[in-house]
Design a protein around this motif. Structure first.
Motif, mmCIF file in Angstrom:
data_model
loop_
_atom_site.group_PDB
_atom_site.id
_atom_site.type_symbol
_atom_site.label_atom_id
_atom_site.label_comp_id
_atom_site.label_asym_id
_atom_site.label_seq_id
_atom_site.Cartn_x
_atom_site.Cartn_y
_atom_site.Cartn_z
ATOM 1 N N SER A 9 34.392 39.964 42.578
ATOM 2 C CA SER A 9 34.903 39.273 41.416
ATOM 3 C C SER A 9 35.115 37.828 41.836
ATOM 4 N N LEU A 10 34.522 36.890 41.100
ATOM 5 C CA LEU A 10 34.709 35.468 41.376
ATOM 6 C C LEU A 10 35.753 34.966 40.385
ATOM 7 N N HIS A 11 36.893 34.576 40.922
ATOM 8 C CA HIS A 11 38.024 34.176 40.105
ATOM 9 C C HIS A 11 38.175 32.659 40.130
ATOM 10 N N PRO A 12 37.964 31.982 38.976
ATOM 11 C CA PRO A 12 38.125 30.525 38.942
ATOM 12 C C PRO A 12 39.615 30.184 39.030
ATOM 13 N N ILE A 13 40.012 29.531 40.093
ATOM 14 C CA ILE A 13 41.428 29.266 40.287
ATOM 15 C C ILE A 13 41.870 28.046 39.480
ATOM 16 N N ASP A 14 43.161 27.981 39.255
ATOM 17 C CA ASP A 14 43.743 26.800 38.638
ATOM 18 C C ASP A 14 44.540 26.046 39.699
ATOM 19 N N GLU A 15 45.166 24.975 39.281
ATOM 20 C CA GLU A 15 45.871 24.109 40.230
ATOM 21 C C GLU A 15 47.018 24.842 40.940
ATOM 22 N N LEU A 16 47.777 25.653 40.206
ATOM 23 C CA LEU A 16 48.892 26.385 40.829
ATOM 24 C C LEU A 16 48.396 27.374 41.878
ATOM 25 N N GLU A 17 47.320 28.081 41.570
ATOM 26 C CA GLU A 17 46.743 29.001 42.554
ATOM 27 C C GLU A 17 46.238 28.231 43.767
ATOM 28 N N GLY A 18 45.633 27.081 43.513
ATOM 29 C CA GLY A 18 45.148 26.251 44.609
ATOM 30 C C GLY A 18 46.266 25.827 45.543
ATOM 31 N N ARG A 19 47.388 25.475 44.979
ATOM 32 C CA ARG A 19 48.533 25.084 45.819
ATOM 33 C C ARG A 19 49.049 26.255 46.643
ATOM 34 N N ARG A 20 49.088 27.447 46.046
ATOM 35 C CA ARG A 20 49.534 28.633 46.808
ATOM 36 C C ARG A 20 48.595 28.901 47.972
ATOM 37 N N ILE A 21 47.286 28.768 47.718
ATOM 38 C CA ILE A 21 46.317 28.995 48.799
ATOM 39 C C ILE A 21 46.493 27.931 49.875
ATOM 40 N N TYR A 51 36.122 29.001 43.172
ATOM 41 C CA TYR A 51 36.239 30.412 42.824
ATOM 42 C C TYR A 51 36.720 31.192 44.044
ATOM 43 N N GLN A 52 37.780 31.925 43.855
ATOM 44 C CA GLN A 52 38.245 32.819 44.909
ATOM 45 C C GLN A 52 37.358 34.058 44.875
ATOM 46 N N ILE A 53 36.864 34.465 46.038
ATOM 47 C CA ILE A 53 36.010 35.643 46.140
ATOM 48 C C ILE A 53 36.910 36.839 46.429
ATOM 49 N N ARG A 54 36.876 37.814 45.530
ATOM 50 C CA ARG A 54 37.673 39.031 45.688
ATOM 51 C C ARG A 54 36.745 40.240 45.717
ATOM 52 N N ARG A 55 37.057 41.170 46.606
ATOM 53 C CA ARG A 55 36.315 42.439 46.620
ATOM 54 C C ARG A 55 36.811 43.308 45.479
ATOM 55 N N GLN A 56 35.896 43.908 44.751
ATOM 56 C CA GLN A 56 36.292 44.808 43.678
ATOM 57 C C GLN A 56 36.871 46.109 44.229
ATOM 58 N N SER A 57 36.415 46.527 45.399
ATOM 59 C CA SER A 57 36.852 47.813 45.948
ATOM 60 C C SER A 57 38.349 47.875 46.213
ATOM 61 N N ASP A 58 38.946 46.758 46.634
ATOM 62 C CA ASP A 58 40.378 46.759 46.941
ATOM 63 C C ASP A 58 41.131 45.580 46.337
ATOM 64 N N GLY A 59 40.424 44.678 45.651
ATOM 65 C CA GLY A 59 41.058 43.540 45.004
ATOM 66 C C GLY A 59 41.479 42.417 45.930
ATOM 67 N N LEU A 60 41.188 42.528 47.232
ATOM 68 C CA LEU A 60 41.617 41.507 48.177
ATOM 69 C C LEU A 60 40.782 40.242 48.081
ATOM 70 N N ALA A 61 41.457 39.093 48.121
ATOM 71 C CA ALA A 61 40.765 37.808 48.233
ATOM 72 C C ALA A 61 40.265 37.691 49.666
ATOM 73 N N VAL A 62 38.965 37.413 49.818
ATOM 74 C CA VAL A 62 38.355 37.355 51.145
ATOM 75 C C VAL A 62 37.636 36.036 51.422
ATOM 76 N N GLY A 63 37.680 35.112 50.477
ATOM 77 C CA GLY A 63 37.001 33.839 50.699
ATOM 78 C C GLY A 63 36.945 33.028 49.429
ATOM 79 N N GLY A 64 36.112 32.004 49.480
ATOM 80 C CA GLY A 64 35.966 31.146 48.325
ATOM 81 C C GLY A 64 34.593 30.501 48.274
ATOM 82 N N ILE A 65 34.251 30.090 47.088
ATOM 83 C CA ILE A 65 32.995 29.383 46.852
ATOM 84 C C ILE A 65 33.258 28.398 45.721
ATOM 85 N N GLY A 66 32.661 27.244 45.839
ATOM 86 C CA GLY A 66 32.931 26.291 44.780
ATOM 87 C C GLY A 66 32.031 25.089 44.801
#
Length: 162
Positions: A9-21, A64-79
């Motif tokens: 799942s490619l999740h387009p992050i927003d500014e608040l998510e970006g700050r948390r990361i 985009y935060q890269i998340r595995r669908q199998s467990d929902g974990l964020a494992v990387g990013g692409i943008g």
């Protein structure tokens, strides 16, 4: 809205998510692999946050935060490294060490290429360190061709069909 692939799942992050990361401070709804974010993600997030502060919401040409669908974990990013200029855009990506070697980067890259094409992009550029053979293979699998090199980087491009 997230974009789903067969396994990701490619999740387009927003500014608040970006700050948390950036701050390595997951919120209550964030589920991250133990080795996420890694240094490469932090550099990409920094660029995303600067662009957002200067130009507003970057979507669909954001991060985009890269998340595995199998467990929902964020494992990387692409943008995207900014919005298109004359239908050309540059991308970057990376995976946490625990997620490498599974084809996730290629899957995410091909999906981002489709997003770019749907928004009028005709050329995508990327670069890799000379010794980053895994990333060079990922780009080749996704249809990129090497178009140049210097003492530090190989440069790649992919032409997209409209």
């Amino acid at each position: 809205m997230d974009t789903r692939t067969a396994r990701l799942s490619l999740h387009p992050i927003d500014e608040l998510e970006g700050r948390r990361i950036r701050d390595r401070a997951p919120g209550t709804d964030d589920t991250w692999a133990a080795d996420y974010p890694f240094d490469g993600d932090l550099a990409a997030i920094g660029g995303f946050l600067r662009a957002t502060e200067q130009n507003g919401d970057q979507r669909p040409f954001g991060y985009y935060q890269i998340r595995r669908q199998s467990d929902g974990l964020a494992v990387g990013g692409i943008g995207f490294k900014g919005r298109p200029d004359d239908d050309v855009v540059e991308i970057g990506y990376g995976l946490a060490p625990s997620a490498r070697g599974n084809g996730y980067a290629t899957e995410a890259l091909m999906t981002v290429m489709q997003i770019a094409a749907a928004h009028g992009v005709t050329t995508i550029r990327a670069d890799t360190d000379l010794d980053n053979v895994a990333s060079q293979r990922t780009l080749a699998k996704a249809g990129f061709a090497q178009v140049g090199a210097d003492s530090e980087l190989y440069y790649f491009e992919a032409q997209l069909a409209r």
